[in-house]
Scaffold this motif. Sequence first.
Motif, PDB file in Angstrom:
ATOM      1  N   UNK A 250       0.708  -1.051  -0.056  1.00 63.50           N
ATOM      2  CA  UNK A 250      -0.037  -0.132  -0.108  1.00 63.50           C
ATOM      3  C   UNK A 250       0.837   1.183  -0.001  1.00 63.50           C
ATOM      4  N   UNK A 251       1.921   1.058   0.746  1.00 61.21           N
ATOM      5  CA  UNK A 251       2.917   2.266   0.649  1.00 61.21           C
ATOM      6  C   UNK A 251       3.490   2.629  -0.656  1.00 61.21           C
ATOM      7  N   UNK A 252       3.842   1.701  -1.217  1.00 66.07           N
ATOM      8  CA  UNK A 252       4.473   1.684  -2.695  1.00 66.07           C
ATOM      9  C   UNK A 252       3.623   2.114  -3.755  1.00 66.07           C
ATOM     10  N   UNK A 253       2.362   1.797  -3.718  1.00 68.09           N
ATOM     11  CA  UNK A 253       1.286   2.173  -4.471  1.00 68.09           C
ATOM     12  C   UNK A 253       0.926   3.639  -4.272  1.00 68.09           C
ATOM     13  N   UNK A 254       0.971   3.993  -3.060  1.00 61.93           N
ATOM     14  CA  UNK A 254       0.623   5.520  -2.575  1.00 61.93           C
ATOM     15  C   UNK A 254       1.775   6.490  -3.080  1.00 61.93           C
ATOM     16  N   UNK A 255       2.899   5.871  -2.810  1.00 64.59           N
ATOM     17  CA  UNK A 255       3.922   6.695  -3.432  1.00 64.59           C
ATOM     18  C   UNK A 255       4.125   6.795  -4.787  1.00 64.59           C
ATOM     19  N   UNK A 256       3.903   5.734  -5.533  1.00 66.00           N
ATOM     20  CA  UNK A 256       3.776   5.985  -6.932  1.00 66.00           C
ATOM     21  C   UNK A 256       2.529   7.004  -7.467  1.00 66.00           C
ATOM     22  N   UNK A 257       1.477   6.588  -6.753  1.00 65.86           N
ATOM     23  CA  UNK A 257       0.352   7.324  -7.201  1.00 65.86           C
ATOM     24  C   UNK A 257       0.606   9.188  -7.053  1.00 65.86           C
ATOM     25  N   UNK A 258       1.346   9.371  -6.148  1.00 62.32           N
ATOM     26  CA  UNK A 258       1.362  10.664  -5.817  1.00 62.32           C
ATOM     27  C   UNK A 258       2.699  11.389  -6.817  1.00 62.32           C
ATOM     28  N   UNK A 259       3.429  10.434  -7.272  1.00 65.00           N
ATOM     29  CA  UNK A 259       4.665  10.993  -8.218  1.00 65.00           C
ATOM     30  C   UNK A 259       3.825  11.640  -9.438  1.00 65.00           C
ATOM     31  N   UNK A 260       4.489  12.860  -9.835  1.00 66.03           N
ATOM     32  CA  UNK A 260       4.270  13.437 -11.014  1.00 66.03           C
ATOM     33  C   UNK A 260       4.927  12.659 -12.021  1.00 66.03           C
ATOM     34  N   UNK A 261       4.299  12.998 -13.370  1.00 69.05           N
ATOM     35  CA  UNK A 261       4.716  12.224 -14.555  1.00 69.05           C
ATOM     36  C   UNK A 261       6.120  12.464 -14.656  1.00 69.05           C
ATOM     37  N   UNK A 262       6.800  13.606 -14.492  1.00 69.36           N
ATOM     38  CA  UNK A 262       8.102  13.727 -14.696  1.00 69.36           C
ATOM     39  C   UNK A 262       8.969  13.028 -13.776  1.00 69.36           C
ATOM     40  N   UNK A 263       8.435  12.787 -12.487  1.00 70.40           N
ATOM     41  CA  UNK A 263       9.248  12.372 -11.322  1.00 70.40           C
ATOM     42  C   UNK A 263       9.165  10.744 -11.267  1.00 70.40           C
ATOM     43  N   UNK A 264       8.515  10.122 -12.090  1.00 72.25           N
ATOM     44  CA  UNK A 264       8.592   8.579 -12.100  1.00 72.25           C
ATOM     45  C   UNK A 264      10.019   8.128 -12.686  1.00 72.25           C
ATOM     46  N   UNK A 265      10.357   7.309 -11.626  1.00 70.51           N
ATOM     47  CA  UNK A 265      11.878   6.941 -12.269  1.00 70.51           C
ATOM     48  C   UNK A 265      12.035   6.199 -13.338  1.00 70.51           C
ATOM     49  N   UNK A 266      13.198   6.552 -14.269  1.00 71.17           N
ATOM     50  CA  UNK A 266      13.459   5.709 -15.180  1.00 71.17           C
ATOM     51  C   UNK A 266      14.144   4.199 -14.891  1.00 71.17           C
ATOM     52  N   UNK A 267      13.887   3.265 -15.222  1.00 68.80           N
ATOM     53  CA  UNK A 267      14.372   2.035 -15.082  1.00 68.80           C
ATOM     54  C   UNK A 267      15.578   1.705 -16.306  1.00 68.80           C
ATOM     55  N   UNK A 268      16.828   2.043 -15.606  1.00 69.84           N
ATOM     56  CA  UNK A 268      17.621   1.549 -16.767  1.00 69.84           C
ATOM     57  C   UNK A 268      17.719   0.148 -17.529  1.00 69.84           C
ATOM     58  N   UNK A 269      18.296  -0.186 -18.538  1.00 72.75           N
ATOM     59  CA  UNK A 269      18.375  -1.302 -19.181  1.00 72.75           C
ATOM     60  C   UNK A 269      19.237  -2.571 -18.102  1.00 72.75           C
ATOM     61  N   UNK A 270      18.514  -3.651 -18.029  1.00 75.37           N
ATOM     62  CA  UNK A 270      18.877  -4.714 -17.141  1.00 75.37           C
ATOM     63  C   UNK A 270      18.985  -5.943 -17.694  1.00 75.37           C
ATOM     64  N   UNK A 271      19.912  -6.744 -17.443  1.00 73.12           N
ATOM     65  CA  UNK A 271      20.188  -7.910 -18.117  1.00 73.12           C
ATOM     66  C   UNK A 271      20.178  -9.109 -16.976  1.00 73.12           C
ATOM     67  N   UNK A 272      19.936 -10.290 -17.479  1.00 78.70           N
ATOM     68  CA  UNK A 272      20.167 -11.620 -16.778  1.00 78.70           C
ATOM     69  C   UNK A 272      21.053 -12.504 -17.554  1.00 78.70           C
ATOM     70  N   UNK A 273      22.141 -12.601 -16.567  1.00 75.98           N
ATOM     71  CA  UNK A 273      23.393 -13.399 -17.564  1.00 75.98           C
ATOM     72  C   UNK A 273      23.653 -14.926 -16.684  1.00 75.98           C
ATOM     73  N   UNK A 274      23.992 -15.754 -17.440  1.00 77.18           N
ATOM     74  CA  UNK A 274      24.287 -17.147 -17.278  1.00 77.18           C
ATOM     75  C   UNK A 274      25.878 -17.198 -17.643  1.00 77.18           C
ATOM     76  N   UNK A 275      26.627 -17.763 -16.614  1.00 78.53           N
ATOM     77  CA  UNK A 275      27.966 -18.073 -17.261  1.00 78.53           C
ATOM     78  C   UNK A 275      28.661 -19.248 -16.503  1.00 78.53           C
ATOM     79  N   UNK A 276      29.461 -19.783 -17.625  1.00 80.72           N
ATOM     80  CA  UNK A 276      30.056 -21.035 -17.627  1.00 80.72           C
ATOM     81  C   UNK A 276      31.571 -20.860 -17.659  1.00 80.72           C
ATOM     82  N   UNK A 277      32.387 -21.475 -16.475  1.00 81.53           N
ATOM     83  CA  UNK A 277      33.908 -20.978 -16.539  1.00 81.53           C
ATOM     84  C   UNK A 277      34.509 -22.203 -16.439  1.00 81.53           C
ATOM     85  N   UNK A 278      35.752 -22.135 -16.931  1.00 82.17           N
ATOM     86  CA  UNK A 278      36.935 -23.247 -16.825  1.00 82.17           C
ATOM     87  C   UNK A 278      38.139 -22.489 -16.159  1.00 82.17           C
TER      88      UNK A 278
END
Length: 475
Positions: free
Chosen positions: A177-205
């Motif tokens: 509820x706190x998260x939704x309330x915080x989001x709803x009170x944000x102006x359009x310009x204040x909504x955070x930008x989520x940067x590009x994110x990746x998920x990576x698998x690795x195999x090492x030797x």
Amino acid sequence: MTTSIRLYSIVFLAIIGLASMANGQMTGNTMATDSVATDSLQPIPESAIVDEVIWVVGDEAILKSDVEAMRLQAAQEGQRWDGDPDCVIPEQIAVQKLFLHQAAIDSIEVSQSDISQMVERQINGWIQMIGSKEKLEEYKKQTVTQMRNELNDVVRDRLMAEKMQKKLVEDISVTPAEVRRFFNNLSQDSIPYVPTEVEVQILTQTPKIEQEEINRVKETLRDFADRVTKGESSFTTLARLYSEDPGSARQGGELDYTGRGMLDPAFANVAFNLTDPKKVSKIVESEFGYHIIQLVDKRGDKIKVRHILMKPQVSDEAVDKCLLRLDSIRNDIVGGKFTFDQGASYISDDKDTRNNNGLMFNSTEMSRTSKFRMQDLPSEVAVVVDTMKVGDISAPFTLINNRGKKVCAIVKLKNRVDGHKAKITEDFQVMKAVVEAKRREEILHKWVVDKIKTTYVRINPRYRDCKFEYDGWIR
């Protein structure tokens, strides 16, 4: 900061202070010769001062040279300050000292292995950025060993401060509820930008180290142990000269009182069984290399020891063979003989990801997630992943792992989410993290302000016009 530096600073200030007193701060009721000194002595120009204490926080001094060093480092890395660097930098150092002081009170510890790993990641990041070890040494006008030595204390303090901050906010939680309330009170310009994110698998030797090289390291360590036992050399001197643990080498190999859980298990098993400070342990193999250990003291469930670490060197030929082996594994995966998940689970040497089908995890002081921003990936991995498409498997490459060892790897880009404006339905966890971060920031800010009130602070008068982030520095 070493005792000698502190002592130098105090003596230096005393000299400056005497000059200031002679410039008119003494009263006319003193010796008659004071009037002559008042007329003849002029204020020392700031440009003539080589170094000085500019702030004192508790019993810790902040030197002018500390600020200049941080400013230079930031300039080399392209960092910009939000405000006047002459004000922002000393305040940041002062705040860190508040956290470090509390960490000492609360007996917060960080392991030398964690410090060494972060130092190696920092140096390897620089090498990756500038192109080679030789170019880095030329640019910084230091050897890599000197860089390691300088970084050790900086990284230790940073980790201690971060661990203290984590403890102060470890009970933070927010409701949906706190998260939704915080989001709803944000102006359009204040909504955070989520940067590009990746998920990576690795195999090492891990490249195979020739037995001849291992024998060379062991023979060297045996020779060191014999020289100490016969009284021909001191353990401390040999550690300073030859140990490849940059954090402890300059301390004569000494690790301060440490609990068993803070040490590599193999190292701890031998160290905690030592009983005679005059003897040197057998050779111990850990995930960092080979050691010999000498007991200094035991205190309850903690131990103080010295050690000498030597790391067998991997040959170029061994690296090339490892890359060829990985290339063959990659071809088998692409050809459908087995999946990347299976290869990562049964073939990979990376114990941190084997149980997760090779999926890498981004662990910070506050959270653990499989999603990485590009700048949070190991630099060698980020360069490879940057041009990959989801499902692609890279060609083999080398990297330095978090234990400071060279390994060969292939990676698979499991998922990529391009940067976008946050949406509460799709990015709830991101928004929750934003609210939690805001709550943590508020709590830590209040803690710093309250701590300032109860801590002795003295600031050079020329900083009194600064606009500081925290109230209470000026009294």
